[in-house]
Design an enzyme around this catalytic site. Structure first.
Site, PDB file in Angstrom:
ATOM      1  CD  GLU A 115      -3.179  -1.173   2.123  1.00 27.01           C
ATOM      2  OE1 GLU A 115      -2.907  -0.254   2.853  1.00 27.01           O
ATOM      3  OE2 GLU A 115      -3.854  -1.886   2.112  1.00 27.01           O
ATOM      4  CG  HIS A 332      -9.787   7.028   5.232  1.00 29.61           C
ATOM      5  ND1 HIS A 332     -10.665   6.188   5.229  1.00 29.61           N
ATOM      6  CD2 HIS A 332      -8.558   6.375   5.602  1.00 29.61           C
ATOM      7  CE1 HIS A 332     -10.276   4.896   5.286  1.00 29.61           C
ATOM      8  NE2 HIS A 332      -9.047   4.977   5.657  1.00 29.61           N
TER       9      HIS A 332
END
Length: 517
Positions: A115, A332
């Site tokens: 990621e 987020h």
């Protein structure tokens, strides 16, 4: 006051941090978990990406440490980061020994994902893109009715006297107000994504923990740092679900409508750059009238690899088979929150915070991908270690200050949507002094009238809006105070190179004069 009104531990929230702490503590303490909706309503349950940990032979804790500090724009507290990356693998191994299953290949080798801003493949997944759900279900199974979980209970305020917390004031669905006394109060209520129009968070996550802690006088820190996830599915003018960073880790790239690679030449890591960098680039494209897509055409077996995302696409009329997913950034994660040490202690005795609502300094100015579930697991264990080793106090009586006058004052509040629009427009991905000042003035129209208001007198929905207004004002005010750009806080009027506030942290407390007129 009867003895059955006193518990050893009350935990506000039902995400991974709350469940890990409850599991550890329930063997020795009477533990109650309360949640304002259902126990499945948490950001942990929605987490797709996975859990980061240096578990492979070609990785080590120092690599993970450096990546975390780099993503955090060197604003992290190093000792907290070291605890996270050193202890994380052990706690995950303990969970696997107890039956937690992470994804592995046909030979039984753990599948590790890549990621953004990670230098190694170190992301453990479960159920493909349903890691959070798998972890929450596993922890609920570990509890196995050992802990009382009470749903649909709204925590209204903390019961604090002389800088000591004695529990919480709660409001039931039927409007009944009660004091729930306990020796240890743990806030694990999650972040503040619900303050924004576009958010990956569960709809119940509206900054309640920060607002309650502020009213109680606890120290709050780094509130200006809000992370926006670059890729949320964007349909009909709304953000309709997260498209995990793991998709880009498997090769997907951001493109414009014409097919131009969006991140080419923007950052050395291109599409796997830190989230703040990618979000700003998408935001810039949107302001120029561009539609941005995530090109997933190169990923084989997409629906098998990402079943949750495939389902979200189908539910919102997007055919993932065509290889282009329309996306937009959404709020987020909140790097700031209630200031704690590595054991979860706040500035108020017997009050603790863990998970996203807490700020240990582990994330700095910008959280590294897949460090959030790991944080909840590691620091919930640290808190449990602390509580289980301190001597118990004998509480024979409670302060009379907790007997409320049941104020039924009403006030005209804005809607949730109005709060969300103000935050998204002026306190979002890109900020300016002018926009922040406008937002602060807007919030203060309401917040300035809160001084004599007892929130329990409001309706269930209005208490939530009340908390959103206070938390929104706190984030906005903190963003005005930080005159630089760093991580999740980006101001066009103060580029990063003008001033370096290395390690400078802005602490707010309700004992500080509340409003700046």
């Amino acid at each position: 006051m009867t003895k059955n009104q006193i518990a050893d531990v009350v935990i506000i929230g039902s995400g991974i941090a709350a469940l890990v702490a409850a599991t550890r503590l329930c063997e020795h303490k009477n533990v109650i978990v309360i949640t304002k909706s259902k126990k499945e309503n948490s950001n942990s349950n929605m987490a797709q990406g996975g859990v980061a940990a240096a578990v492979s032979r070609d990785d080590n804790w120092m690599n993970h440490f450096v990546d975390t500090i780099t993503a955090g724009n060197d604003h992290n507290i190093n000792n907290a980061v070291e605890i996270l990356v050193k202890k994380g693998p052990k706690y995950l191994q303990d969970m696997m020994v107890k039956g937690m299953i992470f994804d592995s290949d046909d030979n039984g080798r753990m599948i590790l994902g890549q990621e953004g801003a990670h230098g190694k493949r170190r992301i453990l997944h479960a159920g493909g893109d349903a890691t959070g759900k798998a972890l929450v279900e596993f922890m609920l199974g570990q509890l196995n009715d050992k802990v009382k979980i009470v749903e649909d209970i709204l925590a209204v305020d903390l019961l604090v006297d002389s800088n000591k917390c004695y529990g919480i004031k709660i409001k039931r669905k039927n409007g009944k107000i009660e004091n729930l006394y306990c020796k240890h109060t743990i806030i694990a209520s999650g972040g503040c994504g619900g303050l924004y129009s576009f958010s990956s968070n569960d709809s119940t996550i509206t900054g309640d923990g920060v607002a309650m802690a502020y009213r109680a006088g606890a120290n709050l820190v780094d509130l200006e740092f809000v992370q926006f996830h670059p890729t949320m599915l964007y349909t009909n003018g709304k953000a309709n679900g997260l498209v995990s960073e793991a998709v880009r880790g498997e090769g997907a790239i951001l493109i414009t409508e014409s097919g131009k690679p969006l991140m080419k030449g923007v950052h050395p890591l291109a599409d796997l750059a830190p989230r703040d960098v990618v979000s700003r680039e998408i935001h810039r494209a949107f302001l120029q009238g561009e539609t941005v897509y995530l090109d997933v055409s190169m990923i084989e077996n997409f629906s098998r690899r990402f079943p949750t995302i495939s389902k979200i696409c189908e539910e919102n009329g997007v055919d993932w088979r065509k290889g282009k997913l329309p996306i937009v950034p959404g709020a987020h994660f909140h790097m700031g929150g209630i200031q704690t040490n590595e054991s979860g202690q706040t500035s108020i005795q017997h009050l603790y915070a863990i998970g996203e609502v807490a700020c240990t300094g582990v994330h700095g100015a910008n959280r590294l991908a897949s460090n959030s579930l790991l944080e909840g697991i590691v620091f919930a264990n640290s808190l449990a270690d602390f509580i289980l080793t301190i001597p118990e106090e004998s509480w024979d009586h409670m302060p009379e200050s907790f007997i409320s006058s049941r104020n039924t004052q009403t006030m005209q509040l804005p809607t949730k949507a109005e709060v969300q629009q103000i935050m998204m427009t002026y306190v979002g991905i890109v900020r300016t002094e002018e926009g922040l000042t406008f937002a602060q003035t807007w919030f203060e129209k309401y917040v300035s009238s809160f001084s004599n208001l007892v929130p329990e007198g409001l309706s269930h929905e209005d208490i939530i809006i009340y908390n959103m207004l206070q938390t929104g004002w706190l984030i906005t005010s903190s963003a005005l105070m930080r005159t630089e750009s760093r991580g999740g806080h980006y101001r066009t009027d103060y580029p990063a190179e003008i001033i370096d506030w290395k390690k400078k942290r802005i602490v707010r407390n309700s004992r500080i004069p509340a409003l700046h007129h």
